[in-house]
Design a protein around this motif. Structure first.
Motif, PDB file in Angstrom:
ATOM      1  N   LEU A   1       0.835  -1.197   0.000  1.00  0.00           N
ATOM      2  CA  LEU A   1       0.000   0.000   0.000  1.00  0.00           C
ATOM      3  C   LEU A   1       0.870   1.246   0.000  1.00  0.00           C
ATOM      4  O   LEU A   1       1.903   1.286   0.658  1.00  0.00           O
ATOM      5  CB  LEU A   1      -0.904   0.015   1.244  1.00  0.00           C
ATOM      6  CG  LEU A   1      -1.910  -1.122   1.343  1.00  0.00           C
ATOM      7  CD1 LEU A   1      -2.660  -1.043   2.646  1.00  0.00           C
ATOM      8  CD2 LEU A   1      -2.880  -1.069   0.177  1.00  0.00           C
ATOM      9  N   ALA A   2       0.416   2.233  -0.717  1.00  0.00           N
ATOM     10  CA  ALA A   2       1.127   3.502  -0.764  1.00  0.00           C
ATOM     11  C   ALA A   2       0.749   4.348   0.445  1.00  0.00           C
ATOM     12  O   ALA A   2      -0.347   4.235   0.962  1.00  0.00           O
ATOM     13  CB  ALA A   2       0.757   4.250  -2.043  1.00  0.00           C
ATOM     14  N   MET A   3       1.686   5.175   0.856  1.00  0.00           N
ATOM     15  CA  MET A   3       1.362   6.199   1.835  1.00  0.00           C
ATOM     16  C   MET A   3       0.651   7.313   1.076  1.00  0.00           C
ATOM     17  O   MET A   3       0.985   7.597  -0.075  1.00  0.00           O
ATOM     18  CB  MET A   3       2.620   6.748   2.496  1.00  0.00           C
ATOM     19  CG  MET A   3       3.283   5.768   3.440  1.00  0.00           C
ATOM     20  SD  MET A   3       4.728   6.513   4.238  1.00  0.00           S
ATOM     21  CE  MET A   3       3.994   7.896   5.098  1.00  0.00           C
ATOM     22  N   VAL A   4      -0.319   7.959   1.710  1.00  0.00           N
ATOM     23  CA  VAL A   4      -1.076   9.032   1.070  1.00  0.00           C
ATOM     24  C   VAL A   4      -0.974  10.278   1.939  1.00  0.00           C
ATOM     25  O   VAL A   4      -1.186  10.209   3.151  1.00  0.00           O
ATOM     26  CB  VAL A   4      -2.557   8.631   0.873  1.00  0.00           C
ATOM     27  CG1 VAL A   4      -3.285   9.693   0.067  1.00  0.00           C
ATOM     28  CG2 VAL A   4      -2.672   7.281   0.201  1.00  0.00           C
ATOM     29  N   GLN A   5      -0.636  11.404   1.324  1.00  0.00           N
ATOM     30  CA  GLN A   5      -0.477  12.666   2.048  1.00  0.00           C
ATOM     31  C   GLN A   5      -1.287  13.771   1.374  1.00  0.00           C
ATOM     32  O   GLN A   5      -1.421  13.799   0.153  1.00  0.00           O
ATOM     33  CB  GLN A   5       0.986  13.104   2.058  1.00  0.00           C
ATOM     34  CG  GLN A   5       1.895  12.254   2.900  1.00  0.00           C
ATOM     35  CD  GLN A   5       1.640  12.383   4.387  1.00  0.00           C
ATOM     36  OE1 GLN A   5       1.455  11.375   5.056  1.00  0.00           O
ATOM     37  NE2 GLN A   5       1.614  13.578   4.896  1.00  0.00           N
TER      38      GLN A   5
END
Length: 103
Positions: A9-13
């Motif tokens: 999973l990608a980190m989301v900012q």
């Protein structure tokens, strides 16, 4: 990336960039930087004169983009970058990095 049951999973900012960031090519600068880092998401101007960014990717790439947001393109002045993590599930709706509508 975060391992979760075998899925990466990608980190989301979410970033809100304040200062002299409209009319100076800031969105194009963010688009170029994010695309080079192979990040997904979008950038747009806000009605308040800020630039808003939602981005997903590897932590190292997000750190590089964060540094670029603080620097900005020539002619800009970044006074503040407000950052909030978003749920990893937000990454599912993001595609290749793009510039969203201008005001």
């Amino acid at each position: 990336m975060i391992e979760n049951g075998g899925h990466r999973l990608a980190m989301v900012q979410h970033f809100l960039v304040r200062g002299r960031v409209q009319g100076v090519g800031f969105r194009w600068f963010v688009h170029r930087e994010a695309s080079e880092l192979e990040l997904k998401g979008w950038v747009r101007n806000t009605e308040d004169g800020d630039v808003e960014v939602v981005v997903a990717g590897a932590p190292e790439s997000l750190a590089e983009l964060r540094a670029s947001l603080h620097r900005g393109p020539r002619g800009s002045r970044v006074d503040k970058v407000i950052e909030h993590p978003l749920a990893e599930s937000e990454a599912e709706s993001l595609n290749a990095f793009k510039i969203e509508g201008a005001w």
